[in-house]
Design an enzyme around this catalytic site. Structure first.
Site, mmCIF file in Angstrom:
data_model
loop_
_atom_site.group_PDB
_atom_site.id
_atom_site.type_symbol
_atom_site.label_atom_id
_atom_site.label_comp_id
_atom_site.label_asym_id
_atom_site.label_seq_id
_atom_site.Cartn_x
_atom_site.Cartn_y
_atom_site.Cartn_z
ATOM 1 N N TYR A 53 0.836 -1.215 0.000
ATOM 2 C CA TYR A 53 0.000 0.000 0.000
ATOM 3 C C TYR A 53 0.866 1.258 0.000
ATOM 4 O O TYR A 53 0.473 2.300 -0.529
ATOM 5 C CB TYR A 53 -0.961 -0.011 1.193
ATOM 6 C CG TYR A 53 -2.151 -0.911 0.948
ATOM 7 C CD1 TYR A 53 -2.160 -2.221 1.396
ATOM 8 C CD2 TYR A 53 -3.255 -0.461 0.223
ATOM 9 C CE1 TYR A 53 -3.236 -3.064 1.139
ATOM 10 C CE2 TYR A 53 -4.339 -1.292 -0.038
ATOM 11 C CZ TYR A 53 -4.314 -2.600 0.417
ATOM 12 O OH TYR A 53 -5.376 -3.432 0.148
ATOM 13 N N ARG A 56 1.380 1.845 -3.583
ATOM 14 C CA ARG A 56 0.120 2.304 -4.212
ATOM 15 C C ARG A 56 -0.177 3.756 -3.830
ATOM 16 O O ARG A 56 -0.681 4.525 -4.614
ATOM 17 C CB ARG A 56 -1.060 1.430 -3.745
ATOM 18 C CG ARG A 56 -1.042 -0.036 -3.988
ATOM 19 C CD ARG A 56 -1.441 -0.411 -5.410
ATOM 20 N NE ARG A 56 -0.375 -0.136 -6.333
ATOM 21 C CZ ARG A 56 0.766 -0.844 -6.375
ATOM 22 N NH1 ARG A 56 0.972 -1.837 -5.551
ATOM 23 N NH2 ARG A 56 1.711 -0.551 -7.256
ATOM 24 N N GLN A 86 -15.853 2.589 -5.297
ATOM 25 C CA GLN A 86 -15.171 1.442 -4.692
ATOM 26 C C GLN A 86 -13.662 1.712 -4.647
ATOM 27 O O GLN A 86 -12.912 0.932 -4.064
ATOM 28 C CB GLN A 86 -15.425 0.166 -5.505
ATOM 29 C CG GLN A 86 -16.893 -0.217 -5.593
ATOM 30 C CD GLN A 86 -17.114 -1.340 -6.583
ATOM 31 O OE1 GLN A 86 -17.010 -2.514 -6.255
ATOM 32 N NE2 GLN A 86 -17.394 -0.953 -7.820
ATOM 33 N N VAL A 88 -9.997 3.436 -3.905
ATOM 34 C CA VAL A 88 -9.339 3.982 -2.709
ATOM 35 C C VAL A 88 -8.437 5.160 -3.067
ATOM 36 O O VAL A 88 -7.835 5.772 -2.186
ATOM 37 C CB VAL A 88 -8.539 2.872 -1.970
ATOM 38 C CG1 VAL A 88 -9.498 1.849 -1.369
ATOM 39 C CG2 VAL A 88 -7.519 2.178 -2.881
ATOM 40 N N ASP A 89 -8.427 5.504 -4.381
ATOM 41 C CA ASP A 89 -7.668 6.708 -4.760
ATOM 42 C C ASP A 89 -8.563 7.935 -4.531
ATOM 43 O O ASP A 89 -9.748 7.797 -4.218
ATOM 44 C CB ASP A 89 -7.226 6.607 -6.244
ATOM 45 C CG ASP A 89 -8.407 6.539 -7.221
ATOM 46 O OD1 ASP A 89 -8.501 5.554 -7.974
ATOM 47 O OD2 ASP A 89 -9.249 7.460 -7.193
ATOM 48 N N HIS A 104 -14.799 1.515 0.066
ATOM 49 C CA HIS A 104 -13.686 0.645 0.478
ATOM 50 C C HIS A 104 -12.535 1.425 1.097
ATOM 51 O O HIS A 104 -11.406 0.943 1.125
ATOM 52 C CB HIS A 104 -13.203 -0.175 -0.733
ATOM 53 C CG HIS A 104 -14.263 -1.095 -1.256
ATOM 54 N ND1 HIS A 104 -14.220 -1.651 -2.511
ATOM 55 C CD2 HIS A 104 -15.402 -1.539 -0.684
ATOM 56 C CE1 HIS A 104 -15.296 -2.412 -2.692
ATOM 57 N NE2 HIS A 104 -16.035 -2.355 -1.609
HETATM 58 N N1 APR Z 1 -12.703 2.588 -18.830
HETATM 59 C C1 APR Z 1 -13.821 2.024 -18.275
HETATM 60 N N2 APR Z 1 -13.828 0.778 -17.740
HETATM 61 C C2 APR Z 1 -12.665 0.094 -17.774
HETATM 62 C C3 APR Z 1 -11.467 0.612 -18.336
HETATM 63 C C4 APR Z 1 -11.524 1.921 -18.879
HETATM 64 N N3 APR Z 1 -10.443 2.478 -19.444
HETATM 65 N N4 APR Z 1 -10.491 -0.334 -18.204
HETATM 66 C C5 APR Z 1 -11.060 -1.389 -17.593
HETATM 67 N N5 APR Z 1 -12.360 -1.142 -17.340
HETATM 68 C C6 APR Z 1 -13.353 -1.994 -16.687
HETATM 69 C C7 APR Z 1 -13.120 -3.480 -16.830
HETATM 70 O O1 APR Z 1 -13.717 -3.956 -18.036
HETATM 71 C C8 APR Z 1 -13.829 -4.025 -15.596
HETATM 72 O O2 APR Z 1 -15.206 -4.263 -15.858
HETATM 73 O O3 APR Z 1 -13.269 -1.733 -15.298
HETATM 74 C C9 APR Z 1 -13.700 -2.890 -14.577
HETATM 75 C C10 APR Z 1 -12.666 -3.166 -13.501
HETATM 76 O O4 APR Z 1 -13.152 -4.228 -12.728
HETATM 77 P P1 APR Z 1 -12.299 -4.684 -11.441
HETATM 78 O O5 APR Z 1 -10.862 -4.763 -11.794
HETATM 79 O O6 APR Z 1 -13.002 -5.902 -10.887
HETATM 80 O O7 APR Z 1 -12.435 -3.474 -10.429
HETATM 81 P P2 APR Z 1 -13.661 -3.170 -9.463
HETATM 82 O O8 APR Z 1 -14.951 -3.598 -10.052
HETATM 83 O O9 APR Z 1 -13.519 -1.755 -9.050
HETATM 84 O O10 APR Z 1 -13.320 -4.105 -8.189
HETATM 85 C C11 APR Z 1 -14.193 -3.993 -7.102
HETATM 86 O O11 APR Z 1 -12.786 -5.486 -5.823
HETATM 87 O O12 APR Z 1 -10.643 -6.104 -5.258
HETATM 88 C C12 APR Z 1 -11.775 -5.439 -4.804
HETATM 89 O O13 APR Z 1 -11.851 -3.702 -3.250
HETATM 90 C C13 APR Z 1 -11.450 -4.004 -4.540
HETATM 91 O O14 APR Z 1 -12.780 -2.052 -4.996
HETATM 92 C C14 APR Z 1 -12.307 -3.260 -5.545
HETATM 93 C C15 APR Z 1 -13.433 -4.238 -5.829
#
Ligand code: APR
Length: 229
Positions: A53, A56, A86, A88-89, A104
């Site tokens: 972290y 990050r 969701q 944390v930035d 989160h």
């Molecule tokens: N623009 C829009 N969407 C995008 C882009 C972009 N440039 N790049 C990727 N994505 C989409 C992906 O297609 C995906 O559906 O963003 C989504 C990211 O999904 P995750 O990586 O699962 O992130 P998130 O949904 O925020 O995760 C939720 O999981 O690990 C925990 O606490 C953590 O807050 C996080 C939670």
């Protein structure tokens, strides 16, 4: 003033240089999320988690909001915009959004292992083993790990219940309870989902429009449409 609720995930920060969680084969910056974002991971190796972290935090501190964050700020000129993130930035805050609720937690904050109410703003400073609160509790990132409660889910669901429209940007909608928030949206509230790879939509009964574009392309276009409607 009509209320627009925006639920954002890691995808909205991707074009600001911050990695998503599940796009890169389920690794967050090359590390298994459960090793660094879970209670078990913390008790298994606190120094590894603190260091993860710390890196990050410096990275997020340098990151700048992109066109998607800035468009959401612009939307405030005509709507009551409530952002539930969701992430944390603090990119929504850097873009100037007035109402941001973090589900989160926030990278830039630390809390004590012994006192949830002892919250300090670190900016981009590191947390090291031995950094403790006045009660002697080890400091840790003020983020919600897998296996922990999401304290802001109640206020978040009340915000979604009052939505006239919902915009979902950059989230895979697979992590609960965040993904379940959409069930609180009134059935007559239109839902827009901005994501280049269309996530499985967990809600039912809503009029959903999928914008299969990146956040920085799709969000300004949708905001323009909403400002001119
Ligand atoms: N623009 C829009 N969407 C995008 C882009 C972009 N440039 N790049 C990727 N994505 C989409 C992906 O297609 C995906 O559906 O963003 C989504 C990211 O999904 P995750 O990586 O699962 O992130 P998130 O949904 O925020 O995760 C939720 O999981 O690990 C925990 O606490 C953590 O807050 C996080 C939670």
């Amino acid at each position: 003033m009509k209320s627009i609720v925006v639920l954002t995930g890691a995808g909205i920060s991707a074009e600001s240089g911050l990695k998503t969680f599940r796009d890169s084969g389920g690794l967050w910056e090359g590390v298994d999320v459960m090793e660094v974002a879970s209670v078990e991971g913390w008790y298994r190796d606190r120094e590894k988690v603190l260091e993860f972290y710390n890196v990050r935090r410096v990275q997020a501190n340098k990151a700048q909001p992109n066109a998607a964050h800035l468009a959401l700020k612009k939307l405030e000129s005509k709507y009551d915009v409530q952002i539930i993130t969701q992430n944390v930035d603090d990119l929504h805050e850097k873009a100037g959004s007035a109402n941001v609720l973090h589900l989160h937690g926030m990278l830039r904050e630390a809390k004590s292992e012994k006192d949830d109410n002892h919250i300090i703003d670190l900016g981009d400073k590191a947390i090291n083993m031995g950094d403790t609160c006045p009660k002697g509790g080890q400091l840790r990132p003020n983020v919600v790990w897998f296996g922990e409660m999401v304290p802001n889910i109640e206020p978040a669901s009340q915000i979604v219940e009052r939505a006239d429209a919902v915009i979902i940007i950059g989230t895979s909608l697979v992590v609960y309870p965040a993904a379940g928030l959409i069930d609180y949206a009134p059935v007559n509230a239109p839902v827009y989902v901005i994501d280049p790879s269309r996530p499985a939509y967990p809600g039912t009964g809503h009029d959903v429009t999928f914008v299969e574009k990146t956040a920085s392309q799709g969000t300004p276009e949708l905001v323009e449409k909403l400002l001119n409607s």
